[in-house]
Enzyme design. Structure first.
Site, mmCIF file in Angstrom:
data_model
loop_
_atom_site.group_PDB
_atom_site.id
_atom_site.type_symbol
_atom_site.label_atom_id
_atom_site.label_comp_id
_atom_site.label_asym_id
_atom_site.label_seq_id
_atom_site.Cartn_x
_atom_site.Cartn_y
_atom_site.Cartn_z
ATOM 1 N N CYS A 228 0.866 -1.193 0.000
ATOM 2 C CA CYS A 228 0.000 0.000 0.000
ATOM 3 C C CYS A 228 0.899 1.238 0.000
ATOM 4 C CB CYS A 228 -0.830 0.062 1.276
ATOM 5 S SG CYS A 228 -2.007 -1.277 1.484
ATOM 6 N N TYR B 75 -9.833 -7.445 -25.342
ATOM 7 C CA TYR B 75 -9.031 -7.743 -24.147
ATOM 8 C C TYR B 75 -9.951 -8.374 -23.089
ATOM 9 C CZ TYR B 75 -6.275 -4.033 -26.410
ATOM 10 O OH TYR B 75 -5.610 -3.246 -27.315
ATOM 11 N N CYS C 115 -6.959 0.690 -16.668
ATOM 12 C CA CYS C 115 -6.254 0.633 -15.381
ATOM 13 C C CYS C 115 -5.100 1.629 -15.366
ATOM 14 C CB CYS C 115 -5.761 -0.789 -15.115
ATOM 15 S SG CYS C 115 -4.728 -1.439 -16.417
HETATM 16 N N1 SAH Z 1 -11.614 -7.669 -19.300
HETATM 17 C C1 SAH Z 1 -10.966 -8.645 -18.460
HETATM 18 C C2 SAH Z 1 -9.428 -8.615 -18.513
HETATM 19 C C3 SAH Z 1 -8.760 -7.288 -18.563
HETATM 20 S S1 SAH Z 1 -7.009 -7.336 -18.291
HETATM 21 C C4 SAH Z 1 -11.468 -8.521 -17.027
HETATM 22 O O1 SAH Z 1 -12.090 -7.533 -16.652
HETATM 23 O O2 SAH Z 1 -11.269 -9.451 -16.270
HETATM 24 C C5 SAH Z 1 -6.361 -7.135 -19.921
HETATM 25 C C6 SAH Z 1 -6.346 -8.409 -20.736
HETATM 26 O O3 SAH Z 1 -5.789 -8.105 -22.011
HETATM 27 C C7 SAH Z 1 -5.483 -9.525 -20.169
HETATM 28 O O4 SAH Z 1 -6.272 -10.679 -20.049
HETATM 29 C C8 SAH Z 1 -4.375 -9.722 -21.228
HETATM 30 O O5 SAH Z 1 -3.982 -11.073 -21.371
HETATM 31 C C9 SAH Z 1 -5.047 -9.233 -22.478
HETATM 32 N N2 SAH Z 1 -4.185 -8.724 -23.573
HETATM 33 C C10 SAH Z 1 -2.986 -8.108 -23.502
HETATM 34 N N3 SAH Z 1 -2.569 -7.712 -24.718
HETATM 35 C C11 SAH Z 1 -3.544 -8.078 -25.605
HETATM 36 C C12 SAH Z 1 -3.705 -7.913 -27.011
HETATM 37 N N4 SAH Z 1 -2.790 -7.296 -27.755
HETATM 38 N N5 SAH Z 1 -4.833 -8.400 -27.584
HETATM 39 C C13 SAH Z 1 -5.781 -9.018 -26.835
HETATM 40 N N6 SAH Z 1 -5.665 -9.203 -25.501
HETATM 41 C C14 SAH Z 1 -4.569 -8.739 -24.878
#
Ligand code: SAH
Length: 458
Positions: free
Chosen positions: A87, A318, A414
């Site tokens: 933290c 993603y 994020c």
């Molecule tokens: N929407 C999901 C995950 C978000 S985290 C949730 O809320 O749980 C971002 C995700 O993007 C991760 O799972 C990672 O593996 C994926 N990622 C990273 N680069 C990527 C790309 N170029 N194309 C597709 N997915 C990707």
């Protein structure tokens, strides 16, 4: 900034007043325009600071004494706050943290995105901002021959033995303590990352908030785990909610926690949890948001911004294990999810089946390649949701979004800096940012999650 000369020297004690916070939570004070960064100082505070490191354009200081305190200052409740890197913000009241996060998002949107006319709402905080994490990943080691487990001291690989973390669900703390005691009893050796020797590297525990199911992952250097059967038996005796005990083997000299090989020692391969009404299977290595209370709030906002009526085609870029995709599929005609990690897509497909949802399709690949291909095949989305990692969206994806012209884009982020950069691109290519909602997924840290709504300009 024009600098005549560096106004401070190492070890000098200076009186400063803090004006701002950096994105990683350090206080910023200026001497003749020259910035001094100091951990655990707050804006508005006047303090005595010892200069500990001087660079060409800035310096770092250590707080010696706070002469005038911020109204947001509180005594950090965790006794190891200053040693642990977990933290960064416990010295600030929770209300102050939420304000700081909102301001940080506003500032970054303006500085990086040139966006000034968009409403950034007050951060959605937690009613009870402690004990929120559903996953613990605890390193094990040895000190004077005894097994220890805790956390790494800030910026080091020295483990500090510890039994309670105030942002961790109590159940996870309990599991770690139980496993530590049992491992001690059977003389299991802790891993030494300098010598690359020993057995037990990490214990990871996961908790399903709505189901109260627990998973224990024992990560070892080799296949060997002495007294495996007894250890498993005693964990089950001590914690009846444990539904899954697995061993993961990581033989590499690395600080990556998991290895490639996972073996179920007892029970199921997964535990289950719900976000809203959707059920998810979570395996040892699946990505699953760590703050289930705030995740539900974030996804509900995403769903609201998507403005679905039941007729829309939606793309979820993603998509991870399909959490947002399935949330949206409750209200959409069809959802296409894309994700780069193949195991996550396997989980996503299983999760769709688990919920009897057949209006979703998942594809493995890079969003910036798969979505242009879908476009070339005639797929058009009414709504596109993106939830990229910290580096944000690839420009090839943004270009395709601009071509596809969905009515709405919902951007879950994020990292405010890459959000600002990508909003700027979309604003320059036919979209208008309507509003941004910060959500506090990680109270007492400096992280802030955002969901932004964009609409196509007529
Ligand atoms: N929407 C999901 C995950 C978000 S985290 C949730 O809320 O749980 C971002 C995700 O993007 C991760 O799972 C990672 O593996 C994926 N990622 C990273 N680069 C990527 C790309 N170029 N194309 C597709 N997915 C990707």
């Amino acid at each position: 900034m024009k600098q005549e000369s560096v106004p401070v020297q190492k070890n000098q004690i200076v009186d400063v007043t803090f004006e701002d916070l950096t994105h990683d939570g350090a206080g910023v004070a200026k001497i003749n325009g020259f910035p001094i960064f100091v951990q655990r100082a707050l804006p508005g505070e006047a303090s005595k600071v010892k200069i500990i490191k001087v660079k060409k354009n800035y310096a770092f200081g250590r707080l010696m004494e706070t002469v005038k305190e911020s109204p947001f200052r509180v005594a950090a409740p965790c006794p190891i706050f200053e040693q642990c890197g977990g933290c960064q913000m416990q010295h600030m009241s929770y209300g102050g943290q939420l304000k700081f996060k909102q301001k940080q998002v506003q500032d970054v949107l303006e500085r990086i995105g040139g966006i000034t006319n968009v409403k950034v709402h007050p951060t959605f905080g937690m009613d009870e901002p402690w004990r929120y994490r559903n996953k613990a990943q605890v390193p094990f080691g040895e000190e004077e021959g005894g097994l220890i487990a805790g956390f790494y001291a800030e910026r080091s690989h020295r483990i500090i033995d510890m039994e309670a973390c105030m942002i961790q669900n109590e159940k996870n703390d309990e599991v770690i303590k139980v496993v530590k005691d049992i491992a001690k009893k059977y003389g299991v050796r802790g891993y030494d990352d300098q010598k690359h020797k020993g057995t037990l590297r990490h214990v990871v525990t996961r908790h399903g908030k709505k189901t109260d199911e627990l998973m224990v992952v024992i990560i070892t250097k080799g296949k060997e785990l002495p007294n495996k059967k007894n250890i498993v038996h005693e964990i089950r005796e001590a914690i009846p909610n444990v539904k899954s005990i697995v061993q993961n083997i990581n033989p590499k000299r690395t600080n990556v926690i998991f290895g490639d090989q996972t073996e179920v020692l007892w029970g199921e391969e997964v535990i289950y949890d719900f976000i809203g009404d959707i059920k998810f299977a979570i395996s040892a290595r699946s990505f699953y948001q760590v703050n289930p209370t705030q995740t539900e709030i974030l996804y509900n906002k995403t769903l609201e911004y998507a403005g679905l009526t039941g007729h829309e085609t939606v793309i979820d870029a993603y998509c991870g294990i399909g959490t947002i995709s399935l949330f949206l599929a409750q209200k959409a005609k069809h959802v296409y999810g894309v994700e780069i990690v193949p195991e996550a897509i396997t989980d996503a497909k299983n999760n769709a089946k688990l919920n009897n949802m057949d209006n979703v399709d998942f594809a493995v690949g890079e969003a910036e390649k798969v979505i242009p291909w879908w476009y070339s095949q005639g797929i058009r989305a009414d709504v596109i949701v993106v939830d990229p990692p910290r580096k944000g969206c690839d420009e090839a994806l943004l270009e395709t979004i601009a071509k596809m012209k969905p009515e709405r884009v919902v951007y879950v982020s994020c990292n405010p800096a890459t959000l600002a950069r990508d909003l700027k691109y979309l604003e320059g290519n036919g979209f208008e940012t309507k509003e941004v909602q910060p959500v506090d997924m990680f109270p007492h840290t400096t992280h802030v999650e955002n969901v932004a709504l964009l609409e196509i300009k007529n």
